[in-house]
Write a protein that holds these residues in place. Structure first.
Motif, PDB file in Angstrom:
ATOM      1  N   PRO A  90      -1.443   2.357  -8.839  1.00 59.89           N
ATOM      2  CA  PRO A  90      -2.124   1.060  -8.677  1.00 59.89           C
ATOM      3  C   PRO A  90      -1.945   0.433  -7.296  1.00 59.89           C
ATOM      4  N   LEU A  91      -1.014   0.944  -6.474  1.00 55.71           N
ATOM      5  CA  LEU A  91      -0.807   0.407  -5.133  1.00 55.71           C
ATOM      6  C   LEU A  91      -1.560   1.194  -4.061  1.00 55.71           C
ATOM      7  N   SER A  92      -2.420   2.106  -4.478  1.00 59.86           N
ATOM      8  CA  SER A  92      -3.241   2.842  -3.523  1.00 59.86           C
ATOM      9  C   SER A  92      -4.100   1.887  -2.707  1.00 59.86           C
ATOM     10  N   ALA A  93      -4.328   2.248  -1.448  1.00 62.91           N
ATOM     11  CA  ALA A  93      -5.184   1.421  -0.591  1.00 62.91           C
ATOM     12  C   ALA A  93      -6.609   1.352  -1.120  1.00 62.91           C
ATOM     13  N   GLY A  94      -7.007   2.304  -1.938  1.00 62.78           N
ATOM     14  CA  GLY A  94      -8.358   2.315  -2.487  1.00 62.78           C
ATOM     15  C   GLY A  94      -8.606   1.267  -3.549  1.00 62.78           C
ATOM     16  N   ARG A  95      -7.560   0.515  -3.948  1.00 67.21           N
ATOM     17  CA  ARG A  95      -7.763  -0.474  -5.009  1.00 67.21           C
ATOM     18  C   ARG A  95      -8.700  -1.594  -4.595  1.00 67.21           C
ATOM     19  N   PHE A  96      -8.786  -1.864  -3.312  1.00 66.94           N
ATOM     20  CA  PHE A  96      -9.649  -2.955  -2.871  1.00 66.94           C
ATOM     21  C   PHE A  96     -11.120  -2.562  -2.928  1.00 66.94           C
ATOM     22  N   ALA A  97     -11.416  -1.319  -2.561  1.00 69.45           N
ATOM     23  CA  ALA A  97     -12.797  -0.835  -2.688  1.00 69.45           C
ATOM     24  C   ALA A  97     -13.203  -0.772  -4.155  1.00 69.45           C
ATOM     25  N   ALA A  98     -12.226  -0.526  -5.038  1.00 67.03           N
ATOM     26  CA  ALA A  98     -12.497  -0.456  -6.470  1.00 67.03           C
ATOM     27  C   ALA A  98     -12.423  -1.820  -7.139  1.00 67.03           C
ATOM     28  N   ASP A  99     -12.239  -2.873  -6.345  1.00 66.66           N
ATOM     29  CA  ASP A  99     -12.122  -4.237  -6.854  1.00 66.66           C
ATOM     30  C   ASP A  99     -11.025  -4.335  -7.920  1.00 66.66           C
ATOM     31  N   ALA A 100      -9.861  -3.765  -7.588  1.00 65.64           N
ATOM     32  CA  ALA A 100      -8.722  -3.782  -8.512  1.00 65.64           C
ATOM     33  C   ALA A 100      -7.470  -4.271  -7.801  1.00 65.64           C
ATOM     34  N   PRO A 101      -7.502  -5.500  -7.265  1.00 70.36           N
ATOM     35  CA  PRO A 101      -6.307  -6.011  -6.583  1.00 70.36           C
ATOM     36  C   PRO A 101      -5.144  -6.167  -7.560  1.00 70.36           C
ATOM     37  N   ARG A 102      -3.938  -6.199  -7.013  1.00 69.56           N
ATOM     38  CA  ARG A 102      -2.730  -6.322  -7.849  1.00 69.56           C
ATOM     39  C   ARG A 102      -1.851  -7.415  -7.236  1.00 69.56           C
ATOM     40  N   LEU A 130       0.872  -1.173   0.000  1.00 66.77           N
ATOM     41  CA  LEU A 130       0.000   0.000   0.000  1.00 66.77           C
ATOM     42  C   LEU A 130       0.915   1.231   0.000  1.00 66.77           C
ATOM     43  N   ILE A 131       0.895   1.984  -1.079  1.00 69.55           N
ATOM     44  CA  ILE A 131       1.690   3.201  -1.183  1.00 69.55           C
ATOM     45  C   ILE A 131       0.813   4.281  -1.791  1.00 69.55           C
ATOM     46  N   GLY A 132       0.732   5.430  -1.125  1.00 73.13           N
ATOM     47  CA  GLY A 132      -0.061   6.507  -1.696  1.00 73.13           C
ATOM     48  C   GLY A 132      -0.417   7.568  -0.682  1.00 73.13           C
TER      49      GLY A 132
END
Length: 381
Positions: free
Chosen positions: A363-375, A317-319
């Motif tokens: 793409p490593l923002s913590a918000g990716r999980f709420a956006a259903d965009a895991p990496r 998580l970086i951002g």
């Protein structure tokens, strides 16, 4: 203590000290790093010390390669010996699926300048003579990878940060973060209040609680991982690579005259416990018997347990938060935080200063999980 800081960095491990150094070296005044214990007392001091650029995710490859460059220059740039040994990483592959996955990773790594390659079992045995090759299909190797001493990196960064004017407060826990109108105004500690408009969370396994202080969800779970150290190994090759049996996750590298040995434990449940136990030993012994049976003859002389900081997709998580002004974070590295510390320090510095980092970490923002965009990252143990 009532004071002011332009930036408060929470966490005195490799990530926090790297960030503090890069900020202070860039001319940011009044940088304060707050650590509730001693520097490197958390996950960093318990890390295996591996450094590599062999990843499946382009961001991780770039962060790893950039950090390898910084580790190689550490003595010159930071003035501290970190015991860097560039003996390579050797991933042992036992299934067609593993081979195909690593072949794809090697193509991407090579395109980004990483000199990794696929080797046959015979070459893998020449590189790492302690292994047996029965059932081995291939291995992935990069000579630029290796390992170094985590505590030395932390203390090197801390000393350099101080030289550039940063202040480091040890044995100082953060008890709260004050906000007003969606903006950070202060960090509170048992010693007093630190007025500030910016907080950077680099608290590793403890980051979720820090994020909660400002209403930011940092989905990080602590997970205990154990390491054993062995007695001296007669005839131990001086250039023994970090060797990882990818199927079982057994890994080892030279530690003084002996070996440092580790392995994941699927029975481990999330939590902050760091007391060592022997429940993992039968599985460890079985993995050794299969892939490196000579390790079974070695006496354990020490070991420890530490915490991984795990996210749902095992990636960092970086951002910077959008819900509150100037709350930045670098956490959740899921086992590869130490090796990415130098590069992430650069990235967070640039995010703070409004510069474009050398790599886009959006793409490593913590918000990716709420956006259903895991990496997800494949090359992990």
């Amino acid at each position: 203590m009532d004071t002011y800081a332009s930036v408060v960095v929470i966490g005195g491990g490799v990530m926090g000290t790297s960030i503090a150094y890069h900020l202070a070296a860039a001319g940011v005044r009044d940088v304060v790093l707050v650590e509730r214990d001693e520097l490197a007392a958390g996950s960093t001091s318990k890390a295996a010390g591996g450094v590599r650029a062999q990843f499946s995710d382009e961001l991780n490859i770039r962060l790893g390669a950039r950090s390898l460059e910084a580790f190689a220059r550490f003595g010159q740039d930071i003035g501290h010996d970190i015991g860097l040994r560039r003996v390579g990483y050797l991933f042992l592959l036992s299934t067609p699926e593993e081979v195909a996955s690593f072949e794809a990773g090697i193509r991407l790594q090579n395109a980004l300048g990483v000199p990794s390659r696929l080797v046959d079992p015979a070459e893998a045995r020449r590189l790492s003579p302690l292994i047996r090759t029965e059932g081995l299909l291939a291995a992935a190797f990069s000579p630029d990878d290796g390992h170094c001493t985590p505590e030395a990196v932390v203390h090197g960064y801390a000393a350099a940060a101080r030289r550039h004017g940063a202040h480091i407060l040890r044995h100082t826990a953060v008890t709260g973060i004050e906000t007003r109108g969606g903006a950070i105004t202060a960090v509170t500690t048992p010693l007093g209040r630190i007025g500030t408009g910016t907080v950077i969370c680099a608290a590793g396994a403890w980051s979720r609680a820090v994020g909660a202080m400002v209403g930011v969800d940092l989905p990080v779970q602590p997970l205990r991982r154990q390491i054993a150290v062995t007695e001296p190994v007669p005839g131990l090759p001086p250039d023994l690579p970090m060797t990882i049996d990818f199927t079982s996750t057994l890994y080892f590298h030279a530690e003084g005259p002996g070996l440092l040995v580790g392995m994941s434990d699927p029975d481990e449940r999330p939590g902050f416990a760091t007391d060592p136990h022997d429940r993992w030993i039968p599985r460890l012994a079985a993995a050794m018997q299969h892939r490196a049976p000579s390790l079974l003859d070695l006496r354990r002389t020490g070991g420890w347990a530490g915490l991984y900081e795990v996210t749902p997709d095992h990636n960092a998580l970086i951002g910077e938060a959008t819900s509150v002004s100037r709350f930045l974070y670098a956490t959740g590295f899921s086992g590869h935080g130490f090796l990415q510390g130098p590069a992430v320090g650069e990235v967070v510095r640039d995010l703070y200063l409004g510069r474009v980092p050398f790599v886009d970490v959006t793409p490593l923002s913590a918000g990716r999980f709420a956006a259903d965009a895991p990496r997800p990252e494949v090359n992990r143990v």
